[in-house]
Design a protein around this motif. Structure first.
Motif, PDB file in Angstrom:
ATOM      1  N   GLU B 818       0.706  -1.301  -0.006  1.00 50.70           N
ATOM      2  CA  GLU B 818       0.045  -0.120   0.107  1.00 50.70           C
ATOM      3  C   GLU B 818       1.040   1.477   0.029  1.00 50.70           C
ATOM      4  O   GLU B 818       0.313   2.234  -0.276  1.00 50.70           O
ATOM      5  CB  GLU B 818      -0.995  -0.120   1.253  1.00 50.70           C
ATOM      6  N   LYS B 833       7.090   9.299   3.530  1.00 45.76           N
ATOM      7  CA  LYS B 833       6.380   7.929   2.951  1.00 45.76           C
ATOM      8  C   LYS B 833       5.490   8.436   1.780  1.00 45.76           C
ATOM      9  O   LYS B 833       5.109   9.815   1.369  1.00 45.76           O
ATOM     10  CB  LYS B 833       5.280   7.499   3.931  1.00 45.76           C
ATOM     11  N   LYS B 835       1.907   7.288  -0.032  1.00 46.01           N
ATOM     12  CA  LYS B 835       0.846   6.321  -0.013  1.00 46.01           C
ATOM     13  C   LYS B 835       0.296   5.991  -1.571  1.00 46.01           C
ATOM     14  O   LYS B 835       0.265   7.142  -2.148  1.00 46.01           O
ATOM     15  CB  LYS B 835      -0.354   7.017   0.700  1.00 46.01           C
ATOM     16  N   THR B 837      -2.186   3.134  -2.142  1.00 44.85           N
ATOM     17  CA  THR B 837      -3.430   2.640  -2.321  1.00 44.85           C
ATOM     18  C   THR B 837      -4.497   3.481  -1.807  1.00 44.85           C
ATOM     19  O   THR B 837      -5.535   3.619  -2.303  1.00 44.85           O
ATOM     20  CB  THR B 837      -3.625   1.277  -1.421  1.00 44.85           C
ATOM     21  N   ALA B 838      -4.099   4.280  -0.693  1.00 47.59           N
ATOM     22  CA  ALA B 838      -5.195   5.218  -0.221  1.00 47.59           C
ATOM     23  C   ALA B 838      -5.500   6.358  -1.073  1.00 47.59           C
ATOM     24  O   ALA B 838      -6.717   6.626  -1.003  1.00 47.59           O
ATOM     25  CB  ALA B 838      -4.815   5.773   1.027  1.00 47.59           C
ATOM     26  N   LEU B 839      -4.679   6.464  -1.905  1.00 47.37           N
ATOM     27  CA  LEU B 839      -4.801   7.585  -3.112  1.00 47.37           C
ATOM     28  C   LEU B 839      -5.300   7.184  -4.289  1.00 47.37           C
ATOM     29  O   LEU B 839      -6.235   7.731  -4.847  1.00 47.37           O
ATOM     30  CB  LEU B 839      -3.655   8.527  -3.068  1.00 47.37           C
ATOM     31  N   GLU B 840      -4.797   5.973  -4.721  1.00 49.11           N
ATOM     32  CA  GLU B 840      -5.109   5.702  -6.110  1.00 49.11           C
ATOM     33  C   GLU B 840      -5.635   4.307  -6.187  1.00 49.11           C
ATOM     34  O   GLU B 840      -6.085   3.899  -7.305  1.00 49.11           O
ATOM     35  CB  GLU B 840      -3.668   5.361  -6.815  1.00 49.11           C
ATOM     36  N   GLY B 841      -5.975   3.578  -5.065  1.00 47.48           N
ATOM     37  CA  GLY B 841      -6.643   2.582  -5.135  1.00 47.48           C
ATOM     38  C   GLY B 841      -5.821   1.324  -5.777  1.00 47.48           C
ATOM     39  O   GLY B 841      -6.375   0.286  -6.318  1.00 47.48           O
ATOM     40  N   CYS B 842      -4.507   1.351  -6.083  1.00 47.47           N
ATOM     41  CA  CYS B 842      -3.557   0.201  -6.925  1.00 47.47           C
ATOM     42  C   CYS B 842      -2.694  -0.336  -5.597  1.00 47.47           C
ATOM     43  O   CYS B 842      -2.364   0.526  -4.670  1.00 47.47           O
ATOM     44  CB  CYS B 842      -3.087   0.761  -7.853  1.00 47.47           C
ATOM     45  N   ARG B 843      -2.227  -1.198  -5.778  1.00 49.75           N
ATOM     46  CA  ARG B 843      -1.238  -2.124  -4.723  1.00 49.75           C
ATOM     47  C   ARG B 843      -0.115  -2.378  -5.459  1.00 49.75           C
ATOM     48  O   ARG B 843       0.089  -2.833  -6.762  1.00 49.75           O
ATOM     49  CB  ARG B 843      -1.694  -3.226  -4.247  1.00 49.75           C
ATOM     50  N   ASN B 870      -0.970  -3.486  -9.297  1.00 53.71           N
ATOM     51  CA  ASN B 870      -1.797  -4.516  -9.542  1.00 53.71           C
ATOM     52  C   ASN B 870      -2.864  -4.347 -10.935  1.00 53.71           C
ATOM     53  O   ASN B 870      -3.659  -5.072 -11.273  1.00 53.71           O
ATOM     54  CB  ASN B 870      -2.709  -5.252  -8.221  1.00 53.71           C
ATOM     55  N   LEU B 871      -2.808  -3.095 -11.132  1.00 56.64           N
ATOM     56  CA  LEU B 871      -3.441  -2.444 -12.097  1.00 56.64           C
ATOM     57  C   LEU B 871      -2.827  -2.633 -13.395  1.00 56.64           C
ATOM     58  O   LEU B 871      -3.194  -2.266 -14.416  1.00 56.64           O
ATOM     59  CB  LEU B 871      -4.020  -1.040 -12.109  1.00 56.64           C
ATOM     60  N   LYS B 893      -4.943  -4.953 -16.589  1.00 53.14           N
ATOM     61  CA  LYS B 893      -5.112  -5.454 -15.287  1.00 53.14           C
ATOM     62  C   LYS B 893      -5.920  -6.996 -14.856  1.00 53.14           C
ATOM     63  O   LYS B 893      -5.656  -7.375 -14.016  1.00 53.14           O
ATOM     64  CB  LYS B 893      -6.056  -4.325 -14.407  1.00 53.14           C
TER      65      LYS B 893
END
Lengths: 359, 960
Positions: B818, B833, B835, B837-843, B870-871, B893
């Motif tokens: 994340e 740091k 971030k 996932t919290a901002l883009e929804g990708c991992r 993961n996208l 994806k």
């Protein structure tokens, strides 16, 4: 200056609050003072004891020690109650909204401090009436967030008329979960934003990942399926803060900014700074699992909540991997009494199936 | 403050970024997925392969390759080169014809589609009237003859594809002179084959599916000869001098026909069923090749006895008394023979046979006794056994490179020495900048070493770990060795063998130290092997240790596979990498992470239960650490066991087919099994689909917790010499990251070299970091005082890297799925740091440090993180400030296996699987770009007409 007393109570028959109050006054020889009694709950939050119910709750949550705080009634700062008071420096969101609000003297309408906030509606003044921004406080809460989301279709008003667009909706509430218990979210509510980021154009999996990544402090903007419970406000009456925007019913688009307007991003992050670092090279210190009261002001714990503290104890005792692995088991067994930790080894022993898919 | 320092606001940096980063997909390595058609131009000496997805790939000399894609993505049915031209025509399954040409553009040749055309019949005619079944590009290069399902042959002009209606050869015209009784019995039906007379371009041979063959005179538009075949026709082939031709048939027979001027209705010279007398499968294609010594080569596809060998994919070569039926492990798509195309030559004198099977390309040397196979320089079947992991090592030292090649050459002695016969075009790409190795781990316990330096991914060496273990596989299970009198004379060829006898042998992690030649591989059943490169064969005992990762955890019951049994006593290993240490994890769960430190002589390994450190010098286990959360057992029995059983059942069904293949010699109806399995699979797919439909597509929103499943799964291991305890003394350390967001750091004490064997290596846990967001830790990295990642072991000792800066303070970078997070060392406090996932929804799926050089100046380069999400997006993130530099969409994806297979190089390139058998190579760097660049010149066209006829040889219709 603080002073300490230690005494015992019958856990199962604690009696009435009235008697307890008298007992306290008696023990401390302060019979003539008006005092406020509070206790530290399992999350390190300071909660009040002022009736039979919360007295009973306090006693039953002791394991086995109960820290009780006594303060003069006139010195009590009510804003200290609730929201992880004992463990965090930064104030929760209620006071973050704007400075005016924070400085305003506290109006004591009733006793809202008996409760820890689990959720709140925020940014009412800048959102269209049809939308609702809900914040779920999950820190230290035992309850699961407890909801599911799904894909769906939403109808939008565009310059070209009504248009069907894909959307994300709440599909299910887990009974007893945080989301359900707030009453602020419901099945079929459309999710528009997650922590200030629009979900339009994102897949269900992306939105899921975003929500989970923000789960420690989840702020969801929804368009409730049931629009009848909306707060009706006339455009000029929203004077709760001096910053009322002209977001009237005609204003149907969301704020374009990607960051919540009244919300500084740094503050959003405040909750998660607390990665736990354990210096394993030191001699394992004995940290008692329950802290006896030493000073009424001492009790801020470094981690974010007591539960982490407990885990920390666990690893500290286990610092030299090889020799002491077995200790985990013993430690865990010793923790069985802690109701919050489901570390109990099930009766059937632990079994597992070894195949793991590697991609 | 932070918001004002966003990337994109600094014009200098923006310009630099353009000099550093650039995304290109450069070349596809490996074997095309689902090939469907083959073509060859003896004139250009180029081979073309078409696929079911509409791709067309041309190959010549190593490094010469072109790719084209039909817009329609329809299956390529046939490929025909235009004689003496840099042009080819493809026929797709939507009945469209496409003309492609190789044109030179800025110094290199390019493959381009020029025209497309679909044959249209008169209004109201059935679609079959214009369904093309056979294509003949005439040696005049002006017309194409298109045989159709209706039996009519249309003539179209090239390159315009204009139909010359007056020259259409109708079946009525053909049937006019055919004897009545023959005519009545059978109508013409579809055109199976069209062949131009090798000496006389005015005559074409037309074969109809019901058996009638006619020789048609183009000048006079009439039939000159009728050949009244009695069997359903499959294909035709002219002899070189045009005096005879050969036809092959559905019943497994072939017939020779004489062509002489006096005889208008010739009788067959010879009619033979080579694998009779029992009913045989069709012979779908045949060659008749003349030689100087008089004995012809007769080469045909199929014709096996239907009952006992009907399921074999065979091509038989008959030369006098020598006869071999080459037995392929997958369906034969098509084949061609390379023979003397010199027009003046009197004989064909075939030199090689090129066979395109569904899963591999096999080339047989027909000149060398025994007909050995030729090792192809490209089109390698990456998936001979399914790829389970890959590992890339850049810039291999020459010494190691040569030793690996030498070990590999000893494995390839059974290959022919013939130079690669398909050698058209010229490779004009610059030499690869460095020697790169791509290592692939496979399900059958092998590791393949590929030369990944250039355009041709070439197998250098194959390592098998199987020998260390006792497996169910019977070593005497030789289906190939048949007795001399065995009939038919089958010989297995090719390397494609997807059936793994023991899935526990599968390789999961590979780590090669290019300086020392130490190699560590780890597998599915918790086995970790440390190997050393030895140039000689050797027989020795492999030291064996067990690592109990559960320690004293009680009440655990492992329900997975058993650990592999080891061989007792010394084992013989061939030259190459030879194992000397085996560590087996207990429980024998799949190894999920592996790290080797060749300087300290330590190997670290992790599974879903914990991790361990092994001293491979003293051959002693240093320590193990259990990372398992005690309540994790539910998840381990949960959905994964279902997946496993699925996989298992599939494997079992494959095994069943395989067994049935072996035993079907004695049984009838061997092919029935395959269709049963297909049915079963179809049903299974349907069930799975239904299940998916029933389950509502919804996702649970829940915070990660310590009790989540697989939190103990060790995702990454990392060795570093850094400041772990205090800022004055650095020490060796081992770092481990888990699925639950925990990082463990162990302080190591490695004795100095002179006492290395006398004192034990010691380890002590120094730190444990629990990331608050609990996302899986996928990468750990220490940056030195100059914020440069620490060098690899031995890199400094070999003078290939500056010594790390031990003066300034070190930083720790922890990459979780994340977010990216930098901590100070030795006191671990969060510094900055990013971030994700919290901002883009990708991992984060894959992350590596890559060095990017500027294309403008040679003296600037920087280290960045190359990240695959993961996208399927690739992001480049700067070090040490963690600023997103650039983002490129790379993989769809939905292509989960593509994303999972991706491997980055240290120079900003990468590979991922686009099919089980193909790696796509991509480049993120402006500087390092490996892509084909080649030129195809028109060879000088001889005035002699006869050359044209030879190019017509590959224009027979493909049968399937």
């Amino acid at each position: 200056g603080a002073e300490f007393r230690r005494f015992s109570l019958d856990r199962y028959k604690p009696g009435k609050f009235e008697d307890f109050y008298k007992l306290i006054l008696h023990i401390h020889h302060i019979a003539n003072l008006e005092v406020m009694i509070g206790y530290a709950d399992v999350h390190g939050d300071l909660l009040p004891i002022n009736n039979d119910d919360n007295f009973f709750k306090a006693v039953s949550s002791a394991h086995p020690l109960l820290r009780v705080f006594i303060q003069r009634q006139d010195e009590v700062d009510y804003s200290n109650f609730g929201t992880n008071t004992l463990s965090r420096k930064k104030k929760a969101l209620v006071t973050l909204r704007n400075d005016n609000l924070r400085r305003r003297p506290h109006i004591n309408i009733s006793m809202p401090h008996d409760f820890r906030p689990v959720s709140s509606i925020i940014d009412v003044d800048i959102l269209p009436e049809t939308h609702r921004r809900v914040r779920l406080y999950r820190h230290g809460c035992e309850k699961p967030l407890g909801f599911y989301i799904r894909d769906g279709t939403s109808v939008r008003v565009t310059p070209h008329g009504l248009e069907k667009v894909p959307g994300i909706f709440i599909s299910r509430m887990v009974p007893g979960g945080l989301a359900e218990s707030t009453g602020l979210l419901a099945v079929n509510d459309e999710v528009l934003e997650v922590n200030g980021i629009e979900v339009a154009g994102k897949t269900l999996d992306q939105v899921t990942d975003m929500m989970i990544a923000n789960s420690h402090n989840l702020i969801i903007t929804v368009k409730p399926a049931n629009q009848r419970n909306n707060i009706i406000r006339s455009s000029r009456m929203s004077g709760s803060s001096g910053q009322s925007t002209d977001s009237t019913a005609s204003h149907h688009s969301l704020p374009t900014s990607h960051v919540l307007q009244n919300f500084h991003p740094d503050e959003m992050e405040s909750d998660e700074e607390a990665d736990i670092v354990i210096e394993g090279g030191l001699e394992p210190q004995h940290i008692p699992k329950l802290h006896s009261l030493t000073s009424s002001s001492l009790s801020r714990i470094n981690g974010s909540s007591l539960s982490h503290r407990l885990q920390r104890d666990l690893v500290l005792n286990n610092n030299s991997g090889r020799e002491s692995n077995g200790n985990i088991h013993k430690l865990l067994s010793s923790l069985k009494t802690d109701p919050r930790h489901s570390l109990v080894i099930p009766r059937g022993g632990i079994e597992e199936d070894g195949t793991v898919i590697t991609l | 403050m932070r918001r004002f320092l966003r990337p994109g606001h600094d014009p200098v940096r923006e310009r630099l970024k353009r000099d550093l980063f650039q995304f290109n997909k450069t070349v596809e390595h490996g074997f095309p997925h689902q090939p469907s058609a083959l073509g060859y131009s003896p004139f250009l000496r180029l081979m073309a392969i078409g696929t079911r997805s509409g791709a067309i790939k041309l190959y010549g000399a190593p490094g010469v390759e072109f790719m084209g894609l039909h817009e329609e993505n329809n299956t390529v049915m046939q490929i025909h080169f235009i004689p003496d031209q840099c042009q080819l025509v493809t026929l797709l399954d939507d009945n469209s014809l496409h003309l492609w040409s190789l044109k030179q553009h800025s110094g290199a040749s390019e493959l381009r589609e020029e025209h497309r055309f679909t044959l249209k019949g008169p209004p109201g005619s059935p679609p079959s009237a214009t369904q093309v079944t056979a294509v003949l590009p005439h040696s005049s290069r002006e017309v194409l003859y298109l045989g159709t399902e209706s039996g009519n042959i249309f003539v179209v002009e090239l390159p315009s594809f204009r139909v010359l209606e007056d020259r259409t050869i109708t079946s009525e015209a053909v049937l006019q002179r055919v004897p009545e009784d023959y005519c009545n019995r059978r109508s013409c039906e579809l055109v199976e084959a069209l062949q131009e007379h090798p000496k006389n371009p005015d005559q074409i041979l037309i074969g109809y599916s019901r058996g009638l063959i006619v020789l048609w005179d183009l000048q006079n538009s009439k039939v000159t000869h009728h050949f009244l075949g009695s069997q359903q026709l499959e294909n035709l082939y002219w002899q070189r001098d045009g005096s005879k031709f050969i036809s092959c048939h559905y019943d497994g027979s072939y017939t020779q026909w004489p062509v002489s001027s006096d005889n208008r209705q010739p009788e067959p010279l010879e009619n033979l069923v080579p694998y009779g007398p029992f009913p045989c499968k069709a012979i779908s294609k045949i060659y008749w090749q003349t030689t100087k010594n008089g004995l012809p080569y007769i080469i045909f596809q199929g014709g096996m006895p239907r009952a006992s060998y009907g399921d074999r994919h065979s091509i038989s070569v008959v030369h006098g008394s020598q006869q071999t039926a080459f037995d392929f492990t997958s369906r034969v798509i098509d084949f061609f023979i390379i023979f003397s195309s010199e027009p003046a030559a009197e004989f064909d004198d075939p030199s090689a046979m090129v066979v395109l099977a569904e899963e591999e390309l096999v080339v047989i040397d027909l000149k060398t006794a025994g007909w050995p196979a030729v090792h192809p320089p490209y089109l390698a079947s990456l998936h001979c056994s399914a790829i389970t992991c890959s590992h890339h090592v850049s810039n291999i030292p020459l010494k190691l490179w040569e030793r690996i090649i030498s070990a590999g050459s000893k494995q390839n002695i059974h290959y022919s020495n013939m130079p690669w016969p398909i050698d058209g075009g010229t490779n004009i790409a610059p030499d690869p900048p460095q020697r790169d190795l791509l290592l692939t781990g496979h399900e059958d316990g092998t590791v393949r070493f590929w030369d990944a330096s250039g355009v041709c991914l070439h197998l250098l060496y194959k390592l098998s770990t199987v020998r260390v273990f006792l497996t169910d596989a019977d070593p005497n299970d030789n289906m190939n060795t048949l007795g001399e009198d065995e009939w038919p004379p089958l010989r297995k060829v090719g390397t494609f063998d997807p059936y793994s006898d023991d899935p526990r042998l599968g390789i999961q992690k590979i780590y090669l130290c290019k300086y020392s030649g130490y190699l560590a591989v780890a597998g599915t059943a918790g086995q970790v092997l440390v190997m050393e490169l030895n140039d000689e064969d050797a027989e020795h005992v492999v030291d064996h240790a067990e690592a109990d990762l559960l320690q004293d955890q009680e009440g655990y019951r492992w329900k997975g596979h058993e650990k592999l049994k080891t061989r007792d006593g010394p084992v013989r290993f061939e030259a190459g990498f030879q194992p000397f240490v085996l560590v087996q994890c207990q429980p024998p769960a799949v190894v999920t992470s592996l790290a080797l430190h060749s300087e300290w002589k330590l190997v670290a390994f992790g599974t879903s239960h914990g991790f361990g450190l092994f001293d491979h010098q003293q051959k002693r286990l240093v320590f193990v650490k259990c990372t398992l959360h005690p309540s994790d057992q539910l998840a381990l029995e949960g959905p994964l066991s279902r997946v496993k059983s699925l996989k298992k059942s599939l494997r079992q069904s494959f095994r069943r087919i395989r067994r049935s293949r072996v035993s079907s010699r004695k049984r009838r109806g061997g092919s029935g099994n395959a269709s049963e399995v297909q049915e079963a699979n179809a049903k299974f797919d349907q069930d799975a689909l239904q299940e998916m439909e029933l389950a509502p597509v919804q996702r649970k929103i829940e915070a990660r917790s310590a009790e989540d499943s697989f939190t103990g799964f060790v995702r990454t291991l990392y060795f570093a010499d850094t400041f772990l305890r205090d800022s004055s003394r650095h020490c060796p350390s081992l770092w481990a990251g888990t699925n639950g967001g925990t990082v463990y750091a162990f302080c190591l004490r490695v004795p100095p070299a002179e006492r290395r064997m006398d004192e034990p290596v010691r380890a002590e846990q120094a730190k444990e970091i629990q990331l608050m967001h609990r996302a899986p830790v996928v990468g750990i990295l220490v940056l030195d005082g100059r914020s440069t990642p620490l060098p690899e072991p031995l890199e400094v000792a070999h003078d290939l890297s500056k010594s790390p800066d031990m003066q300034g303070s070190h930083q720790l970078l922890v990459v979780s799925e994340e977010q990216f997070k930098v901590f100070t060392l030795p006191k671990v406090s969060s510094k900055l740091k990013l971030k994700l996932t919290a901002l883009e929804g990708c991992r984060v799926r894959k992350v590596t440090v890559a060095n990017f050089g500027s294309c403008k100046t040679d003296d600037y380069s920087e280290n960045d993180l190359a990240v695959l999400t993961n996208l399927g997006d690739i992001q480049i993130i700067s070090l040490p400030f963690l600023k997103l530099q650039i983002r490129y969409p790379c993989i769809r994806k939905e292509d989960v296996s593509g994303i999972a297979s991706c491997v980055f190089t240290k120079c900003g390139q990468g590979f991922y699987l686009i099919s089980p058998s193909e790696f796509e190579r991509f480049s993120l760097s402006t500087k390092w770009l490996v892509e084909p660049r080649c030129i195809v010149d028109m060879p000088e066209v001889t005035s002699n007409n006869h050359v044209h006829n030879k190019s017509g040889m590959d224009n027979t219709a493909r049968k399937s």
